[in-house]
Motif scaffolding. Structure first.
Motif, PDB file in Angstrom:
ATOM      1  N   SER A  92      34.906  31.120  43.887  1.00 29.13           N
ATOM      2  CA  SER A  92      33.881  31.604  42.960  1.00 29.13           C
ATOM      3  C   SER A  92      33.820  30.810  41.655  1.00 29.13           C
ATOM      4  CB  SER A  92      34.114  33.076  42.641  1.00 29.13           C
ATOM      5  OG  SER A  92      35.375  33.264  42.011  1.00 29.13           O
ATOM      6  N   VAL A  93      34.897  30.082  41.313  1.00 28.68           N
ATOM      7  CA  VAL A  93      34.886  29.316  40.060  1.00 28.68           C
ATOM      8  C   VAL A  93      34.615  27.835  40.294  1.00 28.68           C
ATOM      9  CG1 VAL A  93      36.465  30.945  38.964  1.00 28.68           C
ATOM     10  CG2 VAL A  93      37.388  28.851  39.997  1.00 28.68           C
ATOM     11  N   ASP A 110      33.844  26.942  36.530  1.00 25.13           N
ATOM     12  CA  ASP A 110      33.089  27.913  35.745  1.00 25.13           C
ATOM     13  C   ASP A 110      33.967  28.356  34.581  1.00 25.13           C
ATOM     14  OD1 ASP A 110      31.550  29.879  34.656  1.00 25.13           O
ATOM     15  OD2 ASP A 110      31.296  31.038  36.497  1.00 25.13           O
ATOM     16  N   ARG A 144      33.429  29.916  32.046  1.00 26.46           N
ATOM     17  CA  ARG A 144      33.218  31.270  31.519  1.00 26.46           C
ATOM     18  C   ARG A 144      34.265  32.235  32.052  1.00 26.46           C
ATOM     19  NH1 ARG A 144      27.389  32.250  33.801  1.00 26.46           N
ATOM     20  NH2 ARG A 144      28.571  31.454  35.603  1.00 26.46           N
ATOM     21  N   ARG A 145      34.869  31.901  33.215  1.00 27.85           N
ATOM     22  CA  ARG A 145      35.818  32.785  33.877  1.00 27.85           C
ATOM     23  C   ARG A 145      37.230  32.570  33.339  1.00 27.85           C
ATOM     24  NH1 ARG A 145      34.778  34.896  38.727  1.00 27.85           N
ATOM     25  NH2 ARG A 145      36.651  36.099  38.172  1.00 27.85           N
ATOM     26  N   THR A 146      37.392  32.854  32.069  1.00 28.87           N
ATOM     27  CA  THR A 146      38.715  32.668  31.465  1.00 28.87           C
ATOM     28  C   THR A 146      39.736  33.646  32.028  1.00 28.87           C
ATOM     29  OG1 THR A 146      38.027  34.064  29.610  1.00 28.87           O
ATOM     30  CG2 THR A 146      37.800  31.685  29.335  1.00 28.87           C
ATOM     31  N   ASP A 147      39.269  34.763  32.585  1.00 25.33           N
ATOM     32  CA  ASP A 147      40.203  35.696  33.204  1.00 25.33           C
ATOM     33  C   ASP A 147      40.936  35.046  34.370  1.00 25.33           C
ATOM     34  OD1 ASP A 147      37.650  35.605  34.511  1.00 25.33           O
ATOM     35  OD2 ASP A 147      38.183  37.402  35.650  1.00 25.33           O
ATOM     36  N   VAL A 148      40.256  34.140  35.059  1.00 25.78           N
ATOM     37  CA  VAL A 148      40.855  33.416  36.178  1.00 25.78           C
ATOM     38  C   VAL A 148      41.546  32.141  35.700  1.00 25.78           C
ATOM     39  CG1 VAL A 148      40.347  32.143  38.308  1.00 25.78           C
ATOM     40  CG2 VAL A 148      39.180  34.307  37.833  1.00 25.78           C
ATOM     41  N   PHE A 166      26.641  25.958  37.156  1.00 28.60           N
ATOM     42  CA  PHE A 166      26.750  27.199  36.398  1.00 28.60           C
ATOM     43  C   PHE A 166      25.893  27.077  35.133  1.00 28.60           C
ATOM     44  CE2 PHE A 166      31.003  26.487  38.360  1.00 28.60           C
ATOM     45  CZ  PHE A 166      30.954  27.512  39.296  1.00 28.60           C
ATOM     46  N   ASP A 188      30.001  28.755  25.438  1.00 27.04           N
ATOM     47  CA  ASP A 188      31.020  28.870  26.494  1.00 27.04           C
ATOM     48  C   ASP A 188      32.034  27.737  26.367  1.00 27.04           C
ATOM     49  OD1 ASP A 188      29.665  31.077  27.729  1.00 27.04           O
ATOM     50  OD2 ASP A 188      28.293  29.656  28.681  1.00 27.04           O
ATOM     51  N   TYR A 235      36.078  27.964  25.535  1.00 29.11           N
ATOM     52  CA  TYR A 235      37.063  27.458  26.490  1.00 29.11           C
ATOM     53  C   TYR A 235      37.916  26.354  25.873  1.00 29.11           C
ATOM     54  CZ  TYR A 235      39.084  25.854  30.875  1.00 29.11           C
ATOM     55  OH  TYR A 235      39.963  25.501  31.880  1.00 29.11           O
TER      56      TYR A 235
END
Length: 261
Positions: A101-102, A116, A118-122, A156, A162, A166
């Motif tokens: 997904s990233v 991606d 934006r997906r700092t959680d990952v 993306f 963003d 990051y």
């Protein structure tokens, strides 16, 4: 009779804690800060040549073990850990940890795809682990690559905000581990990021007439490590010296060959 002894021991213990705290503060202030004009070598392919007489080496963080970093330290070199933080590379040992997904479009290099951001959680824990690797190997600094995805066709809808978020995250993670960190190629955001980074790394600013945009780093007393691939040194070294850039001509595969200004 025991109380004075206990009191003395307590005072010594507190003094030791104070000393340790002061040493921690000192180590925080002692983070390496490369200065404008310092010479460097950038080698990301081929057998590592440690004989180049320069104060700074930039080498691949995955490809080299602690022994290589230690050997360069013994020669008086500072060593930068090259990592891709904005793109996925299928050939890295942690590649399977990145969820599909990233992963975005290819970034022009075989086996690499934009992330991606934006997906700092990952991505934060993955990048933290990579930076831990650099720290364990003894690197002094980090060169995080692919830090300008928002200016590319990543797959993306990345925005400048963003990228700022990051890039600052990557800088924070490096600093928390006691390492300096460089801003790679993100020229448009230099004015707002120069305070977050300890140096810059730039490719082909002379070819695209962009070197003036790196001046905020020089004005802040921070090195700009710069390479050209297609221009002869006669076309960029005079300007590089005027701007106090750390410039050289390299081949695209970034082997040991170099022609410095």
């Amino acid at each position: 009779m025991k109380r004075p002894v206990l009191l003395a021991a307590l005072l010594l213990l507190l003094a030791g804690c104070s000393t340790a705290t002061e040493e921690h503060k000192e180590s925080g202030r002692a983070r390496w800060q490369p200065r404008p004009g310092v010479a460097w070598q950038w080698q990301l392919s081929g057998r590592l040549d440690t004989s180049v007489d320069v104060p700074v080496y930039d080498i691949d963080g995955f490809d080299h073990e602690k022994a290589a970093v230690t050997a360069l330290h013994r020669k008086g070199r500072k060593v930068i850990c090259y990592l891709s933080t904005g793109a996925w590379e299928e050939f890295r040992p942690d590649a399977k940890r990145f969820p599909k997904s990233v992963l975005g479009r290819g970034n022009g290099w075989q086996g690499e795809r934009w992330l991606d951001i934006r997906r700092t959680d990952v991505l934060e824990p993955l990048m933290a682990d990579r930076l831990d690797m650099c720290r364990r190997k003894g690197f002094d600094a980090v060169e995080p690559d692919n830090m300008d995805g928002y200016r590319n066709n990543t797959g993306f809808p990345l925005k400048a905000a963003d990228q700022l978020r990051y890039n600052r995250l990557v800088a924070r993670l490096a600093h928390e581990r006691g390492m300096a960190v460089g801003l790679k190629n993100d020229l448009g955001q230099i004015p707002v990021l120069v305070g977050d980074f300890d140096f810059a790394v730039d490719e082909q600013c002379a070819q695209y007439d962009e070197c003036e945009r790196l001046k905020p780093f020089i004005a802040a007393g921070k090195a700009v490590f710069h390479v050209e691939y297609e221009l002869p040194t006669s076309r960029f070294c005079a300007e590089a010296r005027r701007l106090k850039l750390s410039s050289m001509l390299k081949k695209y595969d970034l082997d040991a060959w170099r022609r410095p200004c």
